[in-house]
Design a protein around this motif. Structure first.
Motif, PDB file in Angstrom:
ATOM      1  N   LEU A  60       0.854  -1.174   0.000  1.00 55.60           N
ATOM      2  CA  LEU A  60       0.000   0.000   0.000  1.00 55.60           C
ATOM      3  C   LEU A  60       0.897   1.233   0.000  1.00 55.60           C
ATOM      4  CD1 LEU A  60      -2.428  -1.076   2.883  1.00 55.60           C
ATOM      5  CD2 LEU A  60      -2.526  -1.740   0.470  1.00 55.60           C
ATOM      6  N   LEU A  61       0.810   2.014  -1.050  1.00 53.65           N
ATOM      7  CA  LEU A  61       1.602   3.237  -1.150  1.00 53.65           C
ATOM      8  C   LEU A  61       0.656   4.432  -1.189  1.00 53.65           C
ATOM      9  CD1 LEU A  61       3.059   1.009  -3.389  1.00 53.65           C
ATOM     10  CD2 LEU A  61       4.857   2.675  -2.950  1.00 53.65           C
ATOM     11  N   LEU A  62       0.869   5.351  -0.267  1.00 52.55           N
ATOM     12  CA  LEU A  62      -0.020   6.505  -0.142  1.00 52.55           C
ATOM     13  C   LEU A  62       0.787   7.794  -0.237  1.00 52.55           C
ATOM     14  CD1 LEU A  62      -2.872   7.686   0.620  1.00 52.55           C
ATOM     15  CD2 LEU A  62      -2.086   7.580   3.010  1.00 52.55           C
ATOM     16  N   SER A  63       0.336   8.675  -1.112  1.00 54.41           N
ATOM     17  CA  SER A  63       0.921  10.011  -1.192  1.00 54.41           C
ATOM     18  C   SER A  63      -0.187  11.021  -0.929  1.00 54.41           C
ATOM     19  CB  SER A  63       1.529  10.254  -2.576  1.00 54.41           C
ATOM     20  OG  SER A  63       0.514  10.488  -3.540  1.00 54.41           O
ATOM     21  N   ASN A  64       0.135  12.287  -1.005  1.00 57.41           N
ATOM     22  CA  ASN A  64      -0.882  13.324  -0.839  1.00 57.41           C
ATOM     23  C   ASN A  64      -1.771  13.456  -2.070  1.00 57.41           C
ATOM     24  OD1 ASN A  64       1.442  14.335  -2.229  1.00 57.41           O
ATOM     25  ND2 ASN A  64       0.633  16.412  -1.969  1.00 57.41           N
ATOM     26  N   LYS A  65      -1.485  12.664  -3.108  1.00 59.34           N
ATOM     27  CA  LYS A  65      -2.274  12.712  -4.340  1.00 59.34           C
ATOM     28  C   LYS A  65      -2.940  11.385  -4.701  1.00 59.34           C
ATOM     29  CE  LYS A  65      -0.707  16.907  -5.571  1.00 59.34           C
ATOM     30  NZ  LYS A  65      -1.551  18.101  -5.749  1.00 59.34           N
ATOM     31  N   ARG A  66      -2.283  10.270  -4.351  1.00 57.16           N
ATOM     32  CA  ARG A  66      -2.737   8.963  -4.846  1.00 57.16           C
ATOM     33  C   ARG A  66      -2.600   7.873  -3.785  1.00 57.16           C
ATOM     34  NH1 ARG A  66       1.114   7.966  -9.845  1.00 57.16           N
ATOM     35  NH2 ARG A  66       2.596   8.891  -8.385  1.00 57.16           N
ATOM     36  N   LEU A  67      -3.397   6.832  -3.951  1.00 65.13           N
ATOM     37  CA  LEU A  67      -3.251   5.587  -3.212  1.00 65.13           C
ATOM     38  C   LEU A  67      -3.003   4.493  -4.245  1.00 65.13           C
ATOM     39  CD1 LEU A  67      -3.435   3.699  -0.743  1.00 65.13           C
ATOM     40  CD2 LEU A  67      -5.922   3.644  -1.086  1.00 65.13           C
ATOM     41  N   ILE A  68      -1.897   3.766  -4.094  1.00 63.85           N
ATOM     42  CA  ILE A  68      -1.564   2.688  -5.019  1.00 63.85           C
ATOM     43  C   ILE A  68      -1.651   1.363  -4.280  1.00 63.85           C
ATOM     44  CG2 ILE A  68       0.216   1.697  -6.502  1.00 63.85           C
ATOM     45  CD1 ILE A  68       1.299   4.523  -6.915  1.00 63.85           C
ATOM     46  N   LEU A  69      -2.450   0.455  -4.819  1.00 64.60           N
ATOM     47  CA  LEU A  69      -2.600  -0.898  -4.276  1.00 64.60           C
ATOM     48  C   LEU A  69      -1.857  -1.831  -5.222  1.00 64.60           C
ATOM     49  CD1 LEU A  69      -6.436  -0.739  -3.506  1.00 64.60           C
ATOM     50  CD2 LEU A  69      -4.535  -0.056  -2.013  1.00 64.60           C
ATOM     51  N   ALA A  70      -0.724  -2.340  -4.790  1.00 64.65           N
ATOM     52  CA  ALA A  70       0.125  -3.167  -5.660  1.00 64.65           C
ATOM     53  C   ALA A  70       0.121  -4.601  -5.172  1.00 64.65           C
ATOM     54  CB  ALA A  70       1.555  -2.616  -5.676  1.00 64.65           C
ATOM     55  N   GLY A  71      -0.430  -5.512  -5.992  1.00 64.31           N
ATOM     56  CA  GLY A  71      -0.484  -6.917  -5.630  1.00 64.31           C
ATOM     57  C   GLY A  71       0.063  -7.796  -6.739  1.00 64.31           C
ATOM     58  N   SER A  72      -0.109  -9.103  -6.599  1.00 61.16           N
ATOM     59  CA  SER A  72       0.418 -10.045  -7.579  1.00 61.16           C
ATOM     60  C   SER A  72      -0.269  -9.916  -8.931  1.00 61.16           C
ATOM     61  CB  SER A  72       0.257 -11.477  -7.056  1.00 61.16           C
ATOM     62  OG  SER A  72      -1.111 -11.741  -6.743  1.00 61.16           O
ATOM     63  N   ASP A  73      -1.490  -9.383  -8.955  1.00 62.85           N
ATOM     64  CA  ASP A  73      -2.223  -9.215 -10.211  1.00 62.85           C
ATOM     65  C   ASP A  73      -1.996  -7.840 -10.842  1.00 62.85           C
ATOM     66  OD1 ASP A  73      -3.259 -11.744  -9.995  1.00 62.85           O
ATOM     67  OD2 ASP A  73      -5.089 -11.086  -8.968  1.00 62.85           O
ATOM     68  N   GLY A  74      -1.020  -7.113 -10.338  1.00 64.38           N
ATOM     69  CA  GLY A  74      -0.757  -5.783 -10.867  1.00 64.38           C
ATOM     70  C   GLY A  74      -1.055  -4.721  -9.828  1.00 64.38           C
ATOM     71  N   LYS A  75      -1.165  -3.493 -10.262  1.00 64.50           N
ATOM     72  CA  LYS A  75      -1.430  -2.410  -9.313  1.00 64.50           C
ATOM     73  C   LYS A  75      -2.621  -1.574  -9.768  1.00 64.50           C
ATOM     74  CE  LYS A  75       1.733   1.111 -11.188  1.00 64.50           C
ATOM     75  NZ  LYS A  75       2.892   1.980 -10.896  1.00 64.50           N
ATOM     76  N   ARG A  76      -3.291  -1.036  -8.785  1.00 68.25           N
ATOM     77  CA  ARG A  76      -4.403  -0.131  -9.049  1.00 68.25           C
ATOM     78  C   ARG A  76      -4.075   1.214  -8.429  1.00 68.25           C
ATOM     79  NH1 ARG A  76     -10.938  -0.882  -8.411  1.00 68.25           N
ATOM     80  NH2 ARG A  76     -11.457   1.317  -8.782  1.00 68.25           N
ATOM     81  N   THR A  77      -4.210   2.273  -9.211  1.00 72.00           N
ATOM     82  CA  THR A  77      -3.945   3.622  -8.730  1.00 72.00           C
ATOM     83  C   THR A  77      -5.260   4.356  -8.540  1.00 72.00           C
ATOM     84  OG1 THR A  77      -1.809   3.717  -9.856  1.00 72.00           O
ATOM     85  CG2 THR A  77      -2.803   5.812  -9.223  1.00 72.00           C
ATOM     86  N   ILE A  78      -5.451   4.877  -7.328  1.00 70.05           N
ATOM     87  CA  ILE A  78      -6.668   5.610  -6.990  1.00 70.05           C
ATOM     88  C   ILE A  78      -6.288   7.055  -6.693  1.00 70.05           C
ATOM     89  CG2 ILE A  78      -8.583   5.810  -5.366  1.00 70.05           C
ATOM     90  CD1 ILE A  78      -8.180   2.791  -4.772  1.00 70.05           C
ATOM     91  N   ARG A  79      -6.811   7.964  -7.458  1.00 67.86           N
ATOM     92  CA  ARG A  79      -6.587   9.377  -7.161  1.00 67.86           C
ATOM     93  C   ARG A  79      -7.433   9.763  -5.944  1.00 67.86           C
ATOM     94  NH1 ARG A  79      -7.717  12.740 -12.469  1.00 67.86           N
ATOM     95  NH2 ARG A  79      -9.633  11.519 -12.268  1.00 67.86           N
TER      96      ARG A  79
END
Length: 286
Positions: A34-53
């Motif tokens: 789980l990577l969180l910035s002040n702009k985005r949340l990135i969910l990175a798993g074995s099936d790839g990653k999903r970026t949520i603004r």
């Protein structure tokens, strides 16, 4: 992205709980980063990653209860993206939750009125521009006048929202009842509807802690009301005519119920916001 900075980088798991407004019966958890910035949340798993603004997130709650497997999980965030809900369960939930609220509320400019009510009396305070800062256990509001209002979760006793006209515009206004020393005051907050949603989500934890739904014996209520009246914990046995050992046992139970906070080992205690609410209700029923 310009001016983007990292707030959290941790492990956890995530899943889709609601899709297009329909709760999913088959929940499939994915482990990942789980990577969180002040702009985005990135969910990175074995099936790839999903970026949520973060700007696409429309709401947040602590518990969606989509299925029993979700309901059984005590620490997670339900992130609402329109008609979809994604559940995120970080390994270090409390730190991740604080970081999330910093991302969506930190440095946000709102309007605040403080104190709007003090000791039950409406004040003539005016609306001021204010800036928010998020701490682990408090929402800190810095008013344009320079005053600092700390809305500590442990001090919140009530939270209501209604629509009012502020500066000629109909807006959601959040009324926060909280303690300042021995006085109960109300601070009123307003801002963009989305901002108010996140403010409510953060402060609801304080309101939950102050819930007064607890059964106390008459002797326990006596101790509680004595504390509420300002009687020293060391003087309570004489004040209510109970043995020291009995009062000590009552203190233990009130601590377990999270109604009083232990100050130091020689059994000195003080009421917290939940205790003040319960004591006030007990006094009104007398």
């Amino acid at each position: 992205m310009a001016d983007e900075y990292q707030l959290a980088d941790t492990q956890g798991r995530f899943t889709m709980a609601v899709k297009d407004g329909r709760k999913l019966n088959n929940i499939s958890w994915e482990q990942g980063r789980l990577l969180l910035s002040n702009k985005r949340l990135i969910l990175a798993g074995s099936d790839g990653k999903r970026t949520i603004r973060l700007s696409d997130i429309t709401g947040l709650s602590g518990r969606e209860d989509a299925t029993q497997s979700i309901a059984a999980l005590s620490h997670y965030l339900s992130i609402k993206l329109g008609d979809d809900v994604i559940i995120v369960a970080a390994t270090d939930h409390d730190e991740f939750k604080t970081a999330f609220f910093k991302a969506v509320l930190g440095e946000t400019v709102i309007k605040a009125k403080h104190p709007a009510v003090e000791g039950g009396v409406v004040q003539d305070s005016t609306w001021e521009t204010a800036r928010l800062a998020v701490e682990a256990e408090a929402l800190v509001t810095t008013l344009e006048s320079g005053s600092l209002v700390e809305l500590g979760l442990e001090e919140i006793s009530g939270l209501t929202t209604e629509r009012r006209t502020v500066d000629g515009t109909k807006r959601p206004v959040i009324e926060v009842s909280h303690a300042e020393g021995a006085t109960t005051v109300e601070t009123h907050l307003t801002g963009a509807p989305r901002t108010c949603i996140f403010i409510q989500a953060f402060l609801r934890e304080g309101e939950r802690r102050s819930e007064t739904n607890v059964d106390l014996s008459p002797s326990e209520e006596e101790v509680l009301m004595a504390l509420h009246s300002g009687v020293s914990p060391f003087s309570i046995p004489d004040f209510i005519g109970q043995e020291v050992e009995t009062v000590e046992e009552t203190f233990e139970r009130l601590i377990e119920l999270d109604i009083v906070d232990e100050v130091r080992q020689r059994r000195e205690v003080r009421l917290n916001s939940r205790g003040r609410s319960i004591a006030s209700e007990a006094i009104e029923e007398q």
